[in-house]
Scaffold this active site. Sequence first.
Site, PDB file in Angstrom:
ATOM      1  N   GLU A  55       0.836  -1.181   0.000  1.00 29.43           N
ATOM      2  CA  GLU A  55       0.000   0.000   0.000  1.00 29.43           C
ATOM      3  C   GLU A  55       0.875   1.236   0.000  1.00 29.43           C
ATOM      4  O   GLU A  55       1.829   1.331   0.769  1.00 29.43           O
ATOM      5  CB  GLU A  55      -0.888  -0.012   1.252  1.00 29.43           C
ATOM      6  CG  GLU A  55      -1.996   0.986   1.184  1.00 29.43           C
ATOM      7  CD  GLU A  55      -3.087   0.683   2.201  1.00 29.43           C
ATOM      8  OE1 GLU A  55      -3.141  -0.460   2.705  1.00 29.43           O
ATOM      9  OE2 GLU A  55      -3.863   1.603   2.477  1.00 29.43           O
ATOM     10  N   GLY A  57       0.948   5.782  -0.931  1.00 31.03           N
ATOM     11  CA  GLY A  57       0.237   7.015  -0.638  1.00 31.03           C
ATOM     12  C   GLY A  57      -1.095   7.154  -1.361  1.00 31.03           C
ATOM     13  O   GLY A  57      -1.994   7.834  -0.884  1.00 31.03           O
ATOM     14  N   GLY A  59      -3.026   4.419  -2.680  1.00 31.37           N
ATOM     15  CA  GLY A  59      -3.895   3.253  -2.720  1.00 31.37           C
ATOM     16  C   GLY A  59      -3.160   1.943  -2.544  1.00 31.37           C
ATOM     17  O   GLY A  59      -1.995   1.918  -2.151  1.00 31.37           O
ATOM     18  N   VAL A  61      -1.947  -1.997  -3.872  1.00 32.78           N
ATOM     19  CA  VAL A  61      -1.485  -2.707  -5.065  1.00 32.78           C
ATOM     20  C   VAL A  61      -1.735  -4.209  -4.875  1.00 32.78           C
ATOM     21  O   VAL A  61      -1.383  -4.778  -3.839  1.00 32.78           O
ATOM     22  CB  VAL A  61       0.021  -2.456  -5.316  1.00 32.78           C
ATOM     23  CG1 VAL A  61       0.485  -3.178  -6.580  1.00 32.78           C
ATOM     24  CG2 VAL A  61       0.305  -0.965  -5.427  1.00 32.78           C
ATOM     25  N   ASP A 172       9.830  10.943  -6.724  1.00 31.14           N
ATOM     26  CA  ASP A 172       9.671  10.015  -5.599  1.00 31.14           C
ATOM     27  C   ASP A 172      10.589   8.806  -5.752  1.00 31.14           C
ATOM     28  O   ASP A 172      10.174   7.663  -5.581  1.00 31.14           O
ATOM     29  CB  ASP A 172       8.198   9.585  -5.504  1.00 31.14           C
ATOM     30  CG  ASP A 172       7.838   9.057  -4.125  1.00 31.14           C
ATOM     31  OD1 ASP A 172       8.642   9.231  -3.190  1.00 31.14           O
ATOM     32  OD2 ASP A 172       6.759   8.460  -3.981  1.00 31.14           O
TER      33      ASP A 172
END
Length: 389
Positions: A55, A57, A59, A61, A172
């Site tokens: 999980e 930021g 949602g 997976v 990121d």
Amino acid sequence: MSCFCLVFGKKGPSSATQSSEVDIDISDIENINRYTYKELKIATENFSPANKLGEGGFGSVYKGKLINGTLAAIKVLSAESRQGVKEFLTEIKVISTIEHDNLVKLYGCCVEGDHRILVYEYLENNSLAQTLLGGHSSIQFSWHVRRNICIGVAQGLAFLHDEVQPHIIHRDIKASNILLDKSLKPKISDFGLAKLIPANLTHVSTLVAGTAGYLAPEYAIRSQVTRKSDVYSFGVLLLEIVSGKCNTNRRLPVGERYLLARAWDMYERGELESLVDVFLDRDFNVEEAIRFCKIGLLCTQDSLKLRPTMSKVLGMLIDEMDINEDKMTKPGLIFDIVESKDKGQQKGKAEVENTSSLAGSGIQDDSSLSGTANSFATMTFTSIYDRSN
Ligand SMILES: Nc1ncnc2c1ncn2[C@@H]1O[C@H](COP(=O)(O)OP(=O)(O)O)[C@@H](O)[C@H]1O
Ligand SMILES: [Mg+2]
């Protein structure tokens, strides 16, 4: 030109506006493979927790098996994610056209009702965060493997920075966004969260979306996003890969807590070799490992202008380019960033220190950061963006 307009609500007390509008040019996304929600529900066995990979930021997976038998990583955007839909749509537009050996491939998406789902190629060997840094993996990260991972990630990032037009800033880069395929080839994921910088713009305002510990000081404080903020994050990642340690570990005494600080200390004492992961049991190319550490330090210098470009980083990693360490300066390090997501008034407060004054830092170690990622994403500092970087 056909356009449709999506209106989506923003939740949360800190939201300044109640809704946002995003105009999407259908022609941008019509070439993308589309999946029905039902198809993805079947693929993931009703999004079963057993198939959940993790999980982030925006949602959860899930691992899934598509109708044609292909395994996929299915990223379901959470309803609570205030910026989620925007990020999702941005991701689709960006990723759909980009292919590179070191970038995770987007198979397609599902846009049905409220559902916003991305379907990616599935990477068998998980992320560097869970394997190399997570300590729960049987993978043998030999020096050769680490070296290839560093070079592969540098190639992927250099491609985004220099080959894609207009260039893409990832924003990121971190260990959990570096996935490994079955032969341990690294692939960068989530690059769709980056923004395409329109060629006619020289200044942008943006939102901080990165993860503390990897954030360049100017990004964390002023939300100043340039390719050089990615270079900083890459430098942190490089040191993590060589040392086998997370960038921050609050369980350690203050003096040993920050990998960057330790690396600089060791560099000054001429002891960089001791930063290399003990698990390698001295079975590594010493000269090369020290070179990688120095490149990590070059990338994380406080002044973004002093940081090399990713193509230069690549050249140095493969030893085609000399390292100029004569004028190497101390890394910039953020600390006390968003000390607590509960302290609403403090949100967005960050300070920069050079590595010599880290005592009392309130930065959280990465293992506890997953829940705070959204806090960082809510910071809204305006920045001046210099395209020359
Ligand atoms: N394509 C993929 N293949 C295999 N695992 C994946 C894939 N994408 C994501 N994951 C797993 O799901 C987790 C959550 O991913 P994500 O939502 O992007 O959050 P984050 O990158 O912050 O960890 C990752 O840490 C990784 O373990
Ligand atoms: Mg990710």
